[in-house]
Scaffold this motif. Structure first.
Motif: not given
Length: 469
Positions: A241-242, A261-270, A288-290, A316-318
């Protein structure tokens, strides 16, 4: 033989066994030959085929490599003059070079460079020299140098920035596009060294096959490249997220971002990024599932009203909540990929059909909750979104209006009549061979659906039966 080394980012020369006057003479001679050689390259290549790699492009790359890599000062001089001979057939009309030929060529190069005011033909235009003498590499006009470097690949451009301060400054001030996808090792360190110098970048491609980038490299980009508009960070698995927080503050003018493909980003950062980068038009979140949650999509719909293209493949969470927020908040959406978004239903498609009149491409691969209701809504959207005063017929007059691509592969709940209604409403959707823009793989019950041109081709073939043998 005098051995020298061209120090990176400086114009200093470290020499052994050479008097200062002799060294100065050699430096001036080499500088002049290098400059004029580059001019000759463009004089001879103004009419070259832009779609092919010109031999002059190869020569320029070779010369830059010589300047930055070799330690032999006289060898560089010999090569520069030799290249000039090969380029100018009128000067020396033979391939077996002699010492006299080299001397003659070099004298003419010196006369050419020391002449009075003139202009060099360059790509159909001219670069005026304003009568000044060329005595050093830095004296090459910036416009000419940038067009020279525009002929070579990004790796060579980076090498050229280390020739001298003049070239470094020209590249730093003039370079707006850079791709480092060719770098398979140490990309992170390369970005850290280049970002403080290439501050005018508008497009930066950092696509990777193997993850190399780390947060400190993206933070450096955000700290120095404030004009950045296009950034590709796809497959950067090491980023956290940094990176998104840094981009939010340092690159508010981003219009195109690829973080697939950047799987480590959180939805709050986006969500945070969307609140700062409100000019976003193209966003790739594939895989980007998360990151791609309904919460993040609601923020995008709230802040990024100019968004035109969005890839949510396999997020998949959308659900309908997020997609409907996008449809209402981003009316200019043209391309939406929802492939593999298993939770969405007809409500998402209906919202896009009703609220996004410019929709041209829709991906629904493996969205098995989609039914005929969504298809009929798409079929009617063209009439619904067209003002009655200018609407003359149900079908568009040309292929530019309405859907041009629709992927409903594996949507097994659809029936032929509903899909045929969509196909009939949008002439740009084709099922015919070679023009497949209505993609129905895995839908065995839709084999009877055909576009207008496929039906016409079938009728034509039926009108001329094969003659009996």
């Amino acid at each position: 033989m005098v051995y020298c080394h061209v120090a990176p980012y400086t114009s200093s020369i470290l020499c052994l066994d050479a008097s200062p006057l002799f060294l100065l003479y050699l430096l001036n001679v080499l500088s002049l030959s290098l400059s004029v050689f580059l001019f000759l390259c463009f004089t001879k290549s103004s009419n070259r085929d832009q779609n092919k790699t010109s031999p002059h492009t190869v020569l320029i790359k070779n010369l830059i490599q010589l300047v930055t890599e070799t330690r032999s000062f006289s060898f560089i001089l010999f090569k520069a003059v030799s290249f000039g001979l090969r380029l100018d057939s009128e000067m020396v009309g033979k391939e077996n070079f002699k010492t006299e030929d080299l001397n003659l060529c070099f004298e003419k190069l010196m006369m050419f460079g020391a002449g009075s005011a003139g202009a060099i033909a360059l790509g159909g235009g001219q670069v005026k020299m304003e009568g000044r003498a060329i005595t050093d590499w830095k004296d090459i006009p910036m416009e000419l140098l940038l067009q020279i470097l525009g002929l070579v690949d990004d790796q060579t451009v980076i090498m050229a920035s280390g020739v001298c301060r003049g070239w470094r400054d020209a590249v730093c001030l003039g370079l707006t596009y850079l791709s480092l996808s060719w770098c398979t090792k140490n990309m992170n360190n390369l970005v850290l060294s280049l970002a403080p110098k290439f501050t005018r970048l508008q497009t930066l491609i950092l696509r990777q096959d193997k993850p190399q980038l780390e947060d400190n490299a993206v933070e450096s980009i955000a700290n120095f490249c404030h004009d950045l508009q296009v950034l590709d960070l796809s497959k950067s698995f090491k980023l956290s997220d940094r990176s998104l927080y840094a981009l939010a503050h340092g690159c508010p003018n981003l219009t195109k971002l690829n973080i697939s493909g950047c799987t480590a980003f959180s939805d709050s950062a986006l969500e945070y990024l969307a609140s700062f980068c409100q000019k976003m038009k193209v966003l790739n979140l594939c895989g980007c599932v998360r990151t791609a949650s309904d919460r993040a999509l609601q923020a995008i719909g709230r802040y990024c009203s100019q968004l035109q293209c969005l890839n949510l493949g396999w997020c998949e969470d959308v659900s309908d909540v997020g997609v409907m927020s996008l449809a209402y908040g981003c009316p200019d959406l043209r391309t939406v990929d929802l492939c593999g978004c298993l939770q969405i239903t007809d409500d998402s498609v209906i919202a896009l059909a009703n609220k996004c009149p410019h929709l041209r491409s829709l991906g629904l691969y493996y969205c098995q909750n989609i039914t005929d209701r969504a298809m009929y809504s798409l079929a009617q959207s063209l009439v619904r979104n067209k003002p009655a005063a200018v609407w003359e017929s149900r079908k568009p007059k040309n292929d530019e209006e309405g859907l041009k691509t629709l992927n409903i592969s594996q949507c097994t709940a659809l029936t032929p009549s509903a899909v045929q209604a969509v196909c009939d409403s949008f002439p740009a959707l084709h099922t015919c061979s070679g023009r497949h823009s209505l993609i129905m793989s895995g839908c065995l019950n839709l084999t009877s659906v055909h576009c207008a041109c496929a039906v016409q081709a079938h009728r034509t073939a039926s009108a001329f039966p094969h003659s009996a043998h």
